[in-house]
Write an enzyme that holds these catalytic residues in place. Structure first.
Site, PDB file in Angstrom:
ATOM      1  CB  THR A 108      51.463  22.478  12.164  1.00 52.55           C
ATOM      2  OG1 THR A 108      52.833  22.270  11.885  1.00 52.55           O
ATOM      3  CG2 THR A 108      51.261  23.876  12.678  1.00 52.55           C
ATOM      4  NE  ARG A 136      61.994  22.004   7.702  1.00 49.48           N
ATOM      5  CZ  ARG A 136      60.686  22.107   7.939  1.00 49.48           C
ATOM      6  NH1 ARG A 136      60.240  22.066   9.177  1.00 49.48           N
ATOM      7  NH2 ARG A 136      59.845  22.268   6.962  1.00 49.48           N
ATOM      8  CB  VAL A 137      63.843  26.943  11.210  1.00 53.49           C
ATOM      9  CG1 VAL A 137      62.652  27.788  11.630  1.00 53.49           C
ATOM     10  CG2 VAL A 137      64.835  26.818  12.369  1.00 53.49           C
ATOM     11  N   GLY A 138      61.110  25.416   9.942  1.00 56.42           N
ATOM     12  CA  GLY A 138      60.048  25.481   8.938  1.00 56.42           C
ATOM     13  C   GLY A 138      59.358  26.828   8.920  1.00 56.42           C
ATOM     14  CG  ASP A 139      55.366  26.797   7.467  1.00 59.57           C
ATOM     15  OD1 ASP A 139      55.826  25.717   7.876  1.00 59.57           O
ATOM     16  OD2 ASP A 139      54.146  26.991   7.322  1.00 59.57           O
ATOM     17  CB  THR A 159      49.334  22.775   8.763  1.00 53.53           C
ATOM     18  OG1 THR A 159      50.032  21.536   8.995  1.00 53.53           O
ATOM     19  CG2 THR A 159      48.044  22.469   8.012  1.00 53.53           C
ATOM     20  N   GLY A 160      51.761  22.384   6.636  1.00 54.01           N
ATOM     21  CA  GLY A 160      52.157  21.762   5.378  1.00 54.01           C
ATOM     22  C   GLY A 160      53.657  21.739   5.231  1.00 54.01           C
ATOM     23  N   GLY A 162      56.765  23.092   4.953  1.00 52.97           N
ATOM     24  CA  GLY A 162      57.175  24.443   5.300  1.00 52.97           C
ATOM     25  C   GLY A 162      58.019  25.172   4.276  1.00 52.97           C
TER      26      GLY A 162
HETATM   27  N1  ASP Z   1      54.678  23.431   8.479  1.00 54.31           N
HETATM   28  C1  ASP Z   1      55.428  22.577   9.369  1.00 54.31           C
HETATM   29  C2  ASP Z   1      56.881  22.628   8.996  1.00 54.31           C
HETATM   30  O1  ASP Z   1      57.208  22.716   7.833  1.00 54.31           O
HETATM   31  C3  ASP Z   1      54.976  21.168   9.344  1.00 54.31           C
HETATM   32  C4  ASP Z   1      53.507  20.957   9.639  1.00 54.31           C
HETATM   33  O2  ASP Z   1      52.656  21.722   9.202  1.00 54.31           O
HETATM   34  O3  ASP Z   1      53.203  20.008  10.350  1.00 54.31           O
HETATM   35  O4  ASP Z   1      57.710  22.509   9.861  1.00 54.31           O
END
Ligand code: ASP
Length: 242
Positions: A108, A136-139, A159-160, A162
């Site tokens: 991210t 799927r939707v992340g954070d 980032t991480g 999610g």
């Molecule tokens: N946080 C993002 C997600 O879970 C992934 C990322 O940080 O690259 O979609």
């Protein structure tokens, strides 16, 4: 069903002065999704638009749209391949190894800013975790989880993995700790990333700045691409811990 390339992208933005926010998810043709997130904030009464409806707003606002293959790069193909191989070996191992949220699967881009008037803002843009399920939707597009800004406390972009950031409402938790406990930005950010998320198994990190220009960049992974630039214009960047 697993997402093939190009994976849908998502973004969010928040203005700390007004606490207005905008976000988009499940978009596939918008060249700069953060511009679409800003358009949602500035030109609709909503906070989050997804899929066709989000792309319709992009067209209305004359944002740059690209054909799907524009987003397929050699780097992303190799990344998907590597993550799929790891995932396969996890399955043949009877699923004993953790699901692949390694730094391999994330990527991210986030930004936080403090302007000369003391106003804060945060933005986050992502292709999401690689090898995710369709839908799927992340954070990253979720205000409070992946992005948060409030002039009273700080601006945060995460980032991480999610799912962990969503459950921890991570970005807002940093601001809430400052506001309710009166702790400094670094303490609040370290507590969320190095203790709460790390203890839960949530790999990742965040970038944050407070209204005085203090910066926190904690991560509980091997590395996190990060940088700081102040009014003197001299940039500082780093990848690994040291
Ligand atoms: N946080 C993002 C997600 O879970 C992934 C990322 O940080 O690259 O979609």
């Amino acid at each position: 069903m697993i997402c093939d390339l190009p994976e849908p992208v998502a973004a969010s933005i928040m203005d700390g002065a007004t606490r207005r926010a905008g976000a988009c998810a499940e978009v596939k043709h918008v060249k700069n999704p953060i511009e679409l997130a800003r358009a949602v904030m500035e030109h609709t009464p909503h906070v989050l638009l997804i899929g066709d409806g989000a792309e319709a707003l992009a067209k209305e606002r004359s944002l740059s749209l690209m054909p799907a293959d524009y987003f397929v790069t050699e780097h992303r193909k190799l990344q998907l391949q590597r993550v799929q191989e790891k995932e396969k070996s996890r399955k043949t191992d009877g699923g004993k190894k953790a699901q692949v949220p390694s730094s391999e699967a994330i990527g991210t881009v986030g930004a936080v800013a403090l302007d000369r008037h003391g106003h804060l803002a945060a933005g986050t843009s992502t292709g999401g975790m690689v090898n995710k399920r369709v839908g799927r939707v992340g954070d990253s597009p979720l205000i409070g989880a992946g992005t948060y800004a409030d002039d009273l406390t700080c601006a945060v972009s995460c980032t991480g993995h999610g799912e962990f950031f969503i459950r921890a409402v991570a970005a807002h938790d940093v601001a809430a700790r400052m506001r309710y406990q009166g702790v400094a930005l670094t303490n609040a950010a370290d507590e969320v990333v190095l203790r709460q998320l790390a203890a839960a198994g949530g790999a990742g990190g965040l970038i944050a700045v407070d209204a005085r220009g203090n910066v926190a960049l904690p991560f509980n992974t091997a590395g996190m691409y990060r940088g700081v630039i102040r009014a003197d214009g001299a940039p500082w960047t780093a990848v690994r811990k040291d």
